[in-house]
Design a protein around this motif. Structure first.
Motif, PDB file in Angstrom:
ATOM      1  N   VAL A   1      14.068   5.202  -3.457  1.00 63.78           N
ATOM      2  CA  VAL A   1      13.505   3.989  -4.053  1.00 63.78           C
ATOM      3  C   VAL A   1      13.151   4.232  -5.519  1.00 63.78           C
ATOM      4  N   SER A   2      13.011   3.144  -6.266  1.00 62.14           N
ATOM      5  CA  SER A   2      12.554   3.239  -7.657  1.00 62.14           C
ATOM      6  C   SER A   2      11.057   3.528  -7.691  1.00 62.14           C
ATOM      7  N   SER A   3      10.589   3.977  -8.840  1.00 61.82           N
ATOM      8  CA  SER A   3       9.173   4.302  -9.015  1.00 61.82           C
ATOM      9  C   SER A   3       8.616   3.559 -10.225  1.00 61.82           C
ATOM     10  N   ALA A   4       7.304   3.557 -10.350  1.00 58.09           N
ATOM     11  CA  ALA A   4       6.665   2.922 -11.502  1.00 58.09           C
ATOM     12  C   ALA A   4       5.350   3.617 -11.795  1.00 58.09           C
ATOM     13  N   VAL A   5       4.999   3.635 -13.079  1.00 57.90           N
ATOM     14  CA  VAL A   5       3.711   4.159 -13.513  1.00 57.90           C
ATOM     15  C   VAL A   5       2.753   2.982 -13.661  1.00 57.90           C
ATOM     16  N   VAL A   6       1.611   3.074 -12.978  1.00 57.04           N
ATOM     17  CA  VAL A   6       0.591   2.035 -13.062  1.00 57.04           C
ATOM     18  C   VAL A   6      -0.609   2.585 -13.829  1.00 57.04           C
ATOM     19  N   HIS A   7      -1.115   1.789 -14.770  1.00 54.14           N
ATOM     20  CA  HIS A   7      -2.317   2.171 -15.523  1.00 54.14           C
ATOM     21  C   HIS A   7      -3.453   1.250 -15.100  1.00 54.14           C
TER      22      HIS A   7
ATOM     23  N   TRP B   1     -10.452   6.475  -5.048  1.00 54.57           N
ATOM     24  CA  TRP B   1     -10.910   6.371  -6.443  1.00 54.57           C
ATOM     25  C   TRP B   1     -11.441   4.978  -6.763  1.00 54.57           C
ATOM     26  N   LEU B   2     -10.936   3.961  -6.063  1.00 56.39           N
ATOM     27  CA  LEU B   2     -11.371   2.588  -6.314  1.00 56.39           C
ATOM     28  C   LEU B   2     -12.631   2.210  -5.537  1.00 56.39           C
ATOM     29  N   THR B   3     -13.035   3.024  -4.569  1.00 55.84           N
ATOM     30  CA  THR B   3     -14.164   2.664  -3.705  1.00 55.84           C
ATOM     31  C   THR B   3     -15.234   3.753  -3.664  1.00 55.84           C
ATOM     32  N   PRO B   4     -15.703   4.232  -4.815  1.00 59.36           N
ATOM     33  CA  PRO B   4     -16.773   5.232  -4.802  1.00 59.36           C
ATOM     34  C   PRO B   4     -18.099   4.565  -4.422  1.00 59.36           C
ATOM     35  N   PRO B   5     -19.115   5.350  -4.039  1.00 59.75           N
ATOM     36  CA  PRO B   5     -20.412   4.774  -3.686  1.00 59.75           C
ATOM     37  C   PRO B   5     -21.056   4.018  -4.853  1.00 59.75           C
ATOM     38  N   LYS B   6     -20.805   4.484  -6.074  1.00 57.18           N
ATOM     39  CA  LYS B   6     -21.402   3.841  -7.253  1.00 57.18           C
ATOM     40  C   LYS B   6     -20.311   3.489  -8.260  1.00 57.18           C
ATOM     41  N   TRP B   7     -20.561   2.434  -9.006  1.00 58.87           N
ATOM     42  CA  TRP B   7     -19.639   2.014 -10.073  1.00 58.87           C
ATOM     43  C   TRP B   7     -20.450   1.818 -11.342  1.00 58.87           C
ATOM     44  N   PRO B   8     -19.954   2.227 -12.527  1.00 58.49           N
ATOM     45  CA  PRO B   8     -18.633   2.781 -12.834  1.00 58.49           C
ATOM     46  C   PRO B   8     -18.393   4.141 -12.176  1.00 58.49           C
ATOM     47  N   PRO B   9     -17.102   4.510 -11.982  1.00 56.09           N
ATOM     48  CA  PRO B   9     -16.760   5.775 -11.343  1.00 56.09           C
ATOM     49  C   PRO B   9     -16.808   6.925 -12.340  1.00 56.09           C
ATOM     50  N   PHE B  10     -16.458   8.126 -11.885  1.00 55.23           N
ATOM     51  CA  PHE B  10     -16.463   9.288 -12.776  1.00 55.23           C
ATOM     52  C   PHE B  10     -15.300   9.262 -13.754  1.00 55.23           C
ATOM     53  N   TRP B  11     -14.294   8.404 -13.496  1.00 58.14           N
ATOM     54  CA  TRP B  11     -13.098   8.347 -14.345  1.00 58.14           C
ATOM     55  C   TRP B  11     -13.078   7.078 -15.190  1.00 58.14           C
ATOM     56  N   GLN B  12     -12.447   7.175 -16.362  1.00 57.74           N
ATOM     57  CA  GLN B  12     -12.280   6.013 -17.240  1.00 57.74           C
ATOM     58  C   GLN B  12     -11.024   5.226 -16.896  1.00 57.74           C
ATOM     59  N   SER B  13      -9.954   5.945 -16.555  1.00 57.49           N
ATOM     60  CA  SER B  13      -8.688   5.281 -16.259  1.00 57.49           C
ATOM     61  C   SER B  13      -7.860   6.120 -15.299  1.00 57.49           C
ATOM     62  N   LEU B  14      -6.932   5.441 -14.625  1.00 58.92           N
ATOM     63  CA  LEU B  14      -5.961   6.079 -13.740  1.00 58.92           C
ATOM     64  C   LEU B  14      -4.571   5.754 -14.275  1.00 58.92           C
ATOM     65  N   THR B  15      -3.744   6.769 -14.457  1.00 56.38           N
ATOM     66  CA  THR B  15      -2.349   6.570 -14.844  1.00 56.38           C
ATOM     67  C   THR B  15      -1.517   7.287 -13.792  1.00 56.38           C
ATOM     68  N   LEU B  16      -0.931   6.506 -12.885  1.00 62.36           N
ATOM     69  CA  LEU B  16      -0.403   7.077 -11.644  1.00 62.36           C
ATOM     70  C   LEU B  16       1.020   6.605 -11.362  1.00 62.36           C
ATOM     71  N   MET B  17       1.829   7.535 -10.874  1.00 65.15           N
ATOM     72  CA  MET B  17       3.189   7.231 -10.450  1.00 65.15           C
ATOM     73  C   MET B  17       3.194   6.890  -8.960  1.00 65.15           C
ATOM     74  N   PHE B  18       3.814   5.749  -8.637  1.00 64.86           N
ATOM     75  CA  PHE B  18       3.951   5.314  -7.253  1.00 64.86           C
ATOM     76  C   PHE B  18       5.387   4.872  -6.990  1.00 64.86           C
ATOM     77  N   GLN B  19       5.723   4.740  -5.710  1.00 67.33           N
ATOM     78  CA  GLN B  19       6.927   3.995  -5.369  1.00 67.33           C
ATOM     79  C   GLN B  19       6.760   2.579  -5.915  1.00 67.33           C
ATOM     80  N   ARG B  20       7.850   1.972  -6.359  1.00 63.97           N
ATOM     81  CA  ARG B  20       7.763   0.657  -6.983  1.00 63.97           C
ATOM     82  C   ARG B  20       7.087  -0.368  -6.060  1.00 63.97           C
ATOM     83  N   GLU B  21       7.344  -0.261  -4.780  1.00 64.84           N
ATOM     84  CA  GLU B  21       6.747  -1.199  -3.830  1.00 64.84           C
ATOM     85  C   GLU B  21       5.220  -1.138  -3.873  1.00 64.84           C
TER      86      GLU B  21
END
Length: 280
Positions: free
Chosen positions: A199-205, A135-155
């Motif tokens: 492990v703990s998790s976190a939401v990144v925006h 999602w961060l490396t599309p062929p063109k920028w800006p991408p098709f999305w406005q924002s990413l709100t994603l759950m990851f492992q805290r690390e």
């Protein structure tokens, strides 16, 4: 726990459809609907947006996104066991949920989405980082999305927002911060999930910037950063010698000491180095 809609509690849904989480699919379910609604709110105002969700499982976050007013949710789920539960949600929210049974790494959901688009997901642990990099490396920028709100492992979350000089600072921080404003929106303990992960998790925006933070050719920057951090304990004149034959001159021209190491170099300097290498 108060209800956010008229559908059954998630524990009942899991019992009805026998949806025990599968480690092979990286599944850890969030059962608290108030919590999934809180995560949905981190994505911002969804009323005029389509939302792409990856790995909805029994639909906890899906229900949160719909209850918070998402115009439409397109949910991509690999586990066929979850499809009947998701179809039940679709019936409760007519015309607002499209369920796609398939692998998020292989499916192009764009035909089902209408701009503006936001992505929100409790990502399966085993594909989360790969999807983020895509999602961060599309062929063109800006991408098709406005924002990413994603759950990851805290690390992983810490690596996304890391600053120079820290052990977590690396390629993921560069890719994320070059083209987005990235922040940790909330943290979650293992006890929030069923089964609890280790492990703990976190939401990144991550909010997409109209243009990258500093000018640079994407392919050159990616190549430089990958080489630098693949041998992060080496001085840059050594770790980058395969990138350009006159790498010491390129480093000096970019204002970087050839004896510095990758974890010391801020994003702006990596972009300057990529421009110098591109020139040569």
């Amino acid at each position: 726990m108060s209800a956010i809609d008229t559908l059954p509690p998630l524990r009942d849904v899991i019992a009805t459809y026998q949806l025990s989480a599968r480690k092979s699919l990286g599944q850890n379910f969030l059962l608290d609907l108030n919590l999934t609604a809180k995560i949905a709110r981190q994505a911002g105002d969804l009323a005029e947006c389509d939302v792409l969700e990856i790995g909805p499982g029994p639909g906890g976050l899906t229900r949160g996104l719909l209850a918070e007013g998402a115009r439409k949710v397109v949910a991509v789920e690999k586990d066929t066991r979850c499809i009947p539960a998701l179809n039940e949600i679709a019936e409760a929210y007519p015309g607002r949920l499209k369920v796609i049974n398939g692998d998020a790494l292989e499916i192009d959901p764009l035909a089902h989405l209408r701009p503006p688009v936001r992505i929100a997901a409790n990502l399966p642990y085993n594909v989360g980082t790969e999807l983020l990099v895509r999602w961060l490396t599309p062929p063109k920028w800006p991408p098709f999305w406005q924002s990413l709100t994603l759950m990851f492992q805290r690390e992983v979350a810490d690596r996304i927002v890391a600053q120079p000089g820290s052990k977590a600072y690396g390629r993921l921080a560069i890719l994320s911060q070059w083209r987005t404003d990235a922040r940790i929106a909330m943290s979650l303990p293992p006890s929030a999930f069923t089964p609890p992960p280790k492990v703990s998790s976190a939401v990144v925006h991550l909010q997409a910037l109209p243009e990258p933070r500093f000018p640079s050719d994407a392919a050159t920057l990616s190549r430089v950063v990958a080489a630098a951090f693949n041998q992060r304990r080496k001085m840059l004149r050594a770790s980058l010698k395969g990138v350009a034959p006159d790498i010491e001159d390129r480093l000096i021209a970019a204002g970087i000491k050839p004896t510095d190491r990758a974890e010391q170099i801020p994003l702006e300097s990596f972009c300057a180095l990529a421009r110098e290498i591109r020139k040569s």
